[in-house]
Scaffold this active site. Structure first.
Site, PDB file in Angstrom:
ATOM      1  N   LYS A 202       0.853  -1.184   0.000  1.00  0.00           N
ATOM      2  CA  LYS A 202       0.000   0.000   0.000  1.00  0.00           C
ATOM      3  C   LYS A 202       0.889   1.234   0.000  1.00  0.00           C
ATOM      4  O   LYS A 202       1.713   1.417   0.893  1.00  0.00           O
ATOM      5  CB  LYS A 202      -0.910  -0.012   1.224  1.00  0.00           C
ATOM      6  CG  LYS A 202      -1.766   1.236   1.343  1.00  0.00           C
ATOM      7  CD  LYS A 202      -2.798   1.125   2.435  1.00  0.00           C
ATOM      8  CE  LYS A 202      -3.592   2.411   2.557  1.00  0.00           C
ATOM      9  NZ  LYS A 202      -4.600   2.340   3.618  1.00  0.00           N
ATOM     10  N   LYS A 256      -2.181  -1.423  -3.861  1.00  0.00           N
ATOM     11  CA  LYS A 256      -3.043  -0.261  -3.744  1.00  0.00           C
ATOM     12  C   LYS A 256      -2.223   1.017  -3.799  1.00  0.00           C
ATOM     13  O   LYS A 256      -1.217   1.079  -3.099  1.00  0.00           O
ATOM     14  CB  LYS A 256      -3.800  -0.363  -2.422  1.00  0.00           C
ATOM     15  CG  LYS A 256      -4.692   0.797  -2.097  1.00  0.00           C
ATOM     16  CD  LYS A 256      -5.278   0.617  -0.728  1.00  0.00           C
ATOM     17  CE  LYS A 256      -6.128   1.843  -0.427  1.00  0.00           C
ATOM     18  NZ  LYS A 256      -6.535   1.891   0.938  1.00  0.00           N
TER      19      LYS A 256
HETATM   20  C1  PBG Z   1      -7.113   3.658   5.539  1.00  0.00           C
HETATM   21  C2  PBG Z   1      -7.633   3.326   4.196  1.00  0.00           C
HETATM   22  C3  PBG Z   1      -7.505   4.200   3.115  1.00  0.00           C
HETATM   23  C4  PBG Z   1      -8.151   3.600   2.041  1.00  0.00           C
HETATM   24  C5  PBG Z   1      -8.652   2.359   2.477  1.00  0.00           C
HETATM   25  N1  PBG Z   1      -8.315   2.202   3.822  1.00  0.00           N
HETATM   26  C6  PBG Z   1      -6.942   5.569   3.034  1.00  0.00           C
HETATM   27  C7  PBG Z   1      -5.640   5.900   3.606  1.00  0.00           C
HETATM   28  O1  PBG Z   1      -4.747   5.052   3.754  1.00  0.00           O
HETATM   29  O2  PBG Z   1      -5.477   7.066   3.942  1.00  0.00           O
HETATM   30  C8  PBG Z   1      -8.240   4.252   0.700  1.00  0.00           C
HETATM   31  C9  PBG Z   1      -9.253   3.766  -0.249  1.00  0.00           C
HETATM   32  C10 PBG Z   1      -9.553   4.687  -1.367  1.00  0.00           C
HETATM   33  O3  PBG Z   1      -8.902   5.730  -1.576  1.00  0.00           O
HETATM   34  O4  PBG Z   1     -10.493   4.364  -2.106  1.00  0.00           O
HETATM   35  N2  PBG Z   1      -6.887   2.695   6.428  1.00  0.00           N
END
Ligand code: PBG
Length: 332
Positions: A202, A256
Site C-alpha cells: 500500500k 493499492k
Molecule cells: C485507511 C484506508 C484508506 C483507504 C482504504 N483504507 C486511506 C488511507 O490510507 O489514507 C483508501 C481507499 C480509497 O482511496 O479508495 N486505512
C-alpha cells in the site's frame, strides 16, 4: 516463450480482429462481476443515502439500507462487500476505543448484511483512522506513529469484527507484524476460517483524497502517512512486504492504488502466484467520473477498460466503487 510469427503476408494479424466472434474466440482475459469486491460507506441514522461530493455516484448509507444494497450486489453476481464506516466525529478519540466496540457501525453493518444476504462475503477494514482523533492508521505518541501498541489495538479491532461475523479481514494499516499477530489471535479465538486479505503493498498515495472525505478523516489528518505506507518509487520493497505477509499467514494480498501500480500487480502475481487483488481507489474513481461527467471520456467504456487492465496485469480481483455499475454494463 517467444511467439512464432511468419512473415507478411502469411501472417496478417488483422485476420484475428475481423469480426466480433473471431475477436471473442481469441480474447485472452475475461472480466466478470465475480471479480469484484464492492467498497461501501456506512453511517449512522435511518433511511439516509448521503452523496459524497468528491466521489460522484457514491453514497454513505445508513445501516438500515445496507441489507438492500447487499441483496442488490448479490443479484448482480458480486461476491463480496467491503465496509468502511463514517464515524461520528464525537466518537473519535486518542485511544480509538470505538474501533473494537461490538456495536460500532462496521459491526452493525456486518450483522445487517449477514441477515439480509448471507451468501455475500463481508470484508472489513482493520486500521484506526476512522476512529482516530488525528486521522492516522496507528496511535500517535509525540508525533510518531507507534507500531507495536497499534498492533495490539488492531488485534482487538479484528476480533470484534470476527465476532460480528465477517468473512474477510483487510488490514490496511501497514504496521509491521500485524498479519502474524492477527492470524494467531484469530486461531486462538476460534476464528480459524476468517480470511486475511493483506493490504501488503500500500503506497503513500495522493489518490486516497476522496476516500478520506468519505470517512471524514480529511480534516483530522495531521501530516502524511509516509512513515508507514510505501514510497511510490519502490517495487522490490513491495515484493518483500508481500512475501513477509504471506509467511505470516495472509491468505490473499493487495496492491493499492491500482491503475498507477499495474507493474506491481504483475510482479506480485508472477513472483508469488497467490490470490492477488488491486484496489482501484477513490481518486481513480473520481478522475474517471469527473472526466465522464464533463463528456471528456466515454464513462461506460473506460470503466470496463480500466477494470480489464487489472485482470490483464494478473489480478484475481478488484476492489472497485464501480462494481455495481460495471456488473450492470456486463449485463448482470
Ligand atoms: C485507511 C484506508 C484508506 C483507504 C482504504 N483504507 C486511506 C488511507 O490510507 O489514507 C483508501 C481507499 C480509497 O482511496 O479508495 N486505512
Amino acid at each position: 516463450m517467444k511467439p512464432t510469427v511468419a512473415a507478411f503476408p502469411a501472417t496478417r494479424l488483422r485476420r484475428l480482429r475481423r469480426t466480433p466472434s473471431i475477436r471473442a474466440m481469441v480474447q485472452e482475459t475475461a472480466l466478470t462481476p465475480a471479480d469484484f469486491i464492492w467498497p461501501v460507506f456506512v453511517r449512522d441514522g435511518e433511511g439516509i443515502e448521503e452523496p459524497i461530493p468528491s466521489m460522484p455516484g457514491v453514497v454513505r448509507r445508513s445501516v438500515d439500507l445496507i441489507g438492500q444494497a447487499a441483496r442488490d450486489a448479490q443479484a448482480l453476481g458480486i461476491p463480496a462487500i467491503c465496509l468502511f464506516p463514517y464515524t461520528d466525529p464525537s466518537k473519535k478519540t486518542e485511544d480509538c476505543a470505538e474501533a473494537w466496540n461490538p456495536d460500532n457501525l462496521s459491526n452493525r453493518a456486518t450483522r445487517a448484511i449477514k441477515a439480509a444476504a448471507p451468501d455475500i462475503a463481508v470484508m472489513t477494514d482493520v486500521a484506526l483512522d476512522p476512529y482516530n482523533i488525528n486521522g492516522h492508521d496507528g496511535f500517535v505518541e509525540d508525533g510518531v506513529i507507534v507500531n507495536d501498541r497499534t498492533v495490539e489495538a488492531l488485534v482487538k479491532q479484528a476480533l470484534s469484527q470476527a465476532e460480528a461475523g465477517v468473512d474477510i479481514i483487510g488490514p490496511s494499516d501497514m504496521m509491521d507484524g500485524r498479519i502474524g499477530a492477527l492470524r494467531s489471535a484469530l486461531e486462538s479465538a476460534g476464528h480459524s476460517d476468517v480470511l486475511l486479505l493483506s493490504y501488503a503493498a500500500k503506497y503513500a498515495s495522493g489518490f486516497y483524497g476522496p476516500f478520506r472525505d468519505a470517512v471524514g478523516a480529511s480534516g483530522a489528518l495531521k501530516g502524511d502517512k509516509s512513515t508507514y505506507q510505501m514510497n511510490p518509487a519502490n517495487t522490490d520493497e513491495a515484493l518483500r512486504l508481500i512475501e513477509r505477509d504471506l509467511q505470516e499467514g495472509a491468505d490473499m494480498i493487495m496492491v493499492k492504488p491500482g491503475m498507477p501500480y499495474l507493474d506491481i500487480c504483475r510482479r506480485a502475481k508472477e513472483t508469488f502466484a497467490a490470490p492477488t487483488f488491486a484496489y482501484q481507489v477513490s481518486g481513480e474513481y473520481a478522475m474517471l467520473q469527473a472526466a465522464s461527467q464533463n463528456g471528456w471520456l466515454d464513462g461506460d467504456k473506460v470503466i470496463l477498460e480500466s477494470l480489464m487492465a487489472f485482470k490483464r496485469a494478473g489480478c484475481d480481483g478488484i476492489l472497485t466503487y464501480f462494481a455495481p455499475a460495471a456488473a450492470k454494463l456486463m449485463g448482470g
